[in-house]
Design an enzyme around this catalytic site. Sequence first.
Site, mmCIF file in Angstrom:
data_model
loop_
_atom_site.group_PDB
_atom_site.id
_atom_site.type_symbol
_atom_site.label_atom_id
_atom_site.label_comp_id
_atom_site.label_asym_id
_atom_site.label_seq_id
_atom_site.Cartn_x
_atom_site.Cartn_y
_atom_site.Cartn_z
ATOM 1 N N LYS A 142 -5.481 -11.643 -5.593
ATOM 2 C CA LYS A 142 -6.673 -11.924 -4.778
ATOM 3 C C LYS A 142 -7.786 -10.923 -5.109
ATOM 4 O O LYS A 142 -7.514 -9.785 -5.518
ATOM 5 C CB LYS A 142 -6.340 -11.927 -3.285
ATOM 6 N N LYS B 14 0.832 -1.207 0.000
ATOM 7 C CA LYS B 14 0.000 0.000 0.000
ATOM 8 C C LYS B 14 0.867 1.258 0.000
ATOM 9 O O LYS B 14 0.523 2.250 -0.645
ATOM 10 C CB LYS B 14 -0.946 0.011 1.217
ATOM 11 N N LYS C 146 -11.228 -5.257 -2.490
ATOM 12 C CA LYS C 146 -12.102 -4.075 -2.554
ATOM 13 C C LYS C 146 -11.409 -2.934 -3.269
ATOM 14 O O LYS C 146 -12.050 -2.072 -3.839
ATOM 15 C CB LYS C 146 -12.412 -3.582 -1.134
HETATM 16 P P1 TYM Z 1 -10.405 -6.620 5.053
HETATM 17 O O1 TYM Z 1 -11.453 -5.585 5.325
HETATM 18 O O2 TYM Z 1 -9.432 -6.360 3.975
HETATM 19 O O3 TYM Z 1 -11.068 -8.018 4.782
HETATM 20 C C1 TYM Z 1 -12.037 -8.561 5.651
HETATM 21 C C2 TYM Z 1 -11.894 -10.062 5.745
HETATM 22 O O4 TYM Z 1 -12.028 -10.640 4.442
HETATM 23 C C3 TYM Z 1 -10.889 -11.458 4.155
HETATM 24 N N1 TYM Z 1 -10.604 -11.363 2.718
HETATM 25 C C4 TYM Z 1 -10.571 -12.405 1.892
HETATM 26 N N2 TYM Z 1 -10.758 -13.717 2.093
HETATM 27 C C5 TYM Z 1 -10.676 -14.536 1.018
HETATM 28 N N3 TYM Z 1 -10.397 -14.098 -0.231
HETATM 29 C C6 TYM Z 1 -10.191 -12.796 -0.483
HETATM 30 N N4 TYM Z 1 -9.938 -12.386 -1.728
HETATM 31 C C7 TYM Z 1 -10.266 -11.871 0.606
HETATM 32 N N5 TYM Z 1 -10.130 -10.535 0.715
HETATM 33 C C8 TYM Z 1 -10.335 -10.237 2.013
HETATM 34 C C9 TYM Z 1 -9.773 -10.866 5.000
HETATM 35 O O5 TYM Z 1 -8.746 -11.809 5.237
HETATM 36 C C10 TYM Z 1 -10.505 -10.484 6.259
HETATM 37 O O6 TYM Z 1 -10.661 -11.583 7.114
HETATM 38 N N6 TYM Z 1 -7.060 -5.872 8.692
HETATM 39 C C11 TYM Z 1 -8.327 -6.483 8.389
HETATM 40 C C12 TYM Z 1 -9.467 -5.953 9.222
HETATM 41 C C13 TYM Z 1 -9.255 -5.997 10.692
HETATM 42 C C14 TYM Z 1 -9.339 -7.155 11.519
HETATM 43 C C15 TYM Z 1 -9.122 -6.694 12.831
HETATM 44 C C16 TYM Z 1 -9.578 -8.504 11.241
HETATM 45 C C17 TYM Z 1 -8.992 -4.941 11.509
HETATM 46 N N7 TYM Z 1 -8.914 -5.352 12.796
HETATM 47 C C18 TYM Z 1 -9.132 -7.587 13.914
HETATM 48 C C19 TYM Z 1 -9.580 -9.385 12.339
HETATM 49 C C20 TYM Z 1 -9.365 -8.926 13.641
HETATM 50 C C21 TYM Z 1 -8.683 -6.201 6.931
HETATM 51 O O7 TYM Z 1 -8.209 -5.277 6.341
HETATM 52 O O8 TYM Z 1 -9.639 -6.963 6.416
#
Ligand code: TYM
Length: 338
Positions: free
Chosen positions: A200, A113, A203
């Site tokens: 992958k 990023k 968003k």
């Molecule tokens: P984020 O918002 O990018 O994604 C949310 C969840 O979706 C999963 N994910 C995927 N799983 C499978 N295939 C994909 N292409 C894919 N893209 C996203 C992510 O692994 C995630 O589980 N840092 C985290 C958010 C966060 C968080 C936390 C998670 C902040 N604090 C505490 C767990 C515990 C994030 O950016 O997820």
Amino acid sequence: MGRQRVLSGVQPTGSLHLGNWLGAIRNWVELQHRHDAFFCVVDLHAITVPHDPALLARQTRQTAALYLACGIDPQRATVFVQSHVPAHSELCWLLNCITPLNWLERMIQFKEKAHKQGSQTSVGLLDYPVLMAADILLYNADLVPVGDDQKQHLELARNIAQQRLNGQFAAHGETVLNVPEPLIVPEGARVMSLTDGRKKMSKSDPNDNSRINLLDAPELVRKKIKRARTDAVAGLTFDDPERPEADNLLALYALLGVGSRAAAAEECGRMGWGQFKGLLGEVVVDALRPIQQRYGELMADPSTLDGVLRQGRQRAETVAQASLERVRTALGLTPRRQ
Ligand code: TYM
């Protein structure tokens, strides 16, 4: 022994897609029955990159509504907005002060990023994984159900808890806070882009055709699948490194349609791409229909969502405040109430 505690969250940036659902939220729905579950909308994480304030506010509510529409039951799980519980920011600061800078500089997502943001990279983006550690540690989570891409951040949260907080500040034989374990589903933890099977689904991909958003209308879902990248080989197969698109789409069919990889391979092994895509399109549309319907009902009734988030904040705050107090004491900060 009480029930194990689970915590997870999704950023309210862009719209939630099949990867977020299959990699994370669908698993949360299962977990809420057997665990003490906390699910937050991580709005403080969403402002670590440039953002539009009006859009953030809207997407925060939409994300919370999607949690419920996907089957999270606020009677079973605590659903809340991260920034409504100030302890997240406060613990983040305390953890910042005991986390080596070079642990953060190593984070793959930060490097990727930061490369895109160039000289506009914020301090918050570097600090993102410490805030994530604070989210998890505040609730003394045992398990953190996430997709594959969050593994490194989870490892960092474990290291902060184990080596720093407990290693340096716990009384002998005790812990300040629990060391969490990642929980990564065997299937669906890495859903790939529709336009490039080696990337992958994300968003932040500027090309909306690369993902199926949970709120995409049926016609759009069918169109995106029809347009998804293919190769020149007939028949759908798993695990061929030369055919990442076939592997990804067949895996989606297994997850949303027939239920197992063996059945998907058996049914589609000799199918042409055209026939297969028609089938997959319908399976995805069918899977999203109930979610979209419940989402529509929830968005039409703002007071229900407000009530869920208010109650969620209260429950979350009670747990978070107790953990924060433990960390404050361990670090030698004087008690607030003498
Ligand atoms: P984020 O918002 O990018 O994604 C949310 C969840 O979706 C999963 N994910 C995927 N799983 C499978 N295939 C994909 N292409 C894919 N893209 C996203 C992510 O692994 C995630 O589980 N840092 C985290 C958010 C966060 C968080 C936390 C998670 C902040 N604090 C505490 C767990 C515990 C994030 O950016 O997820």
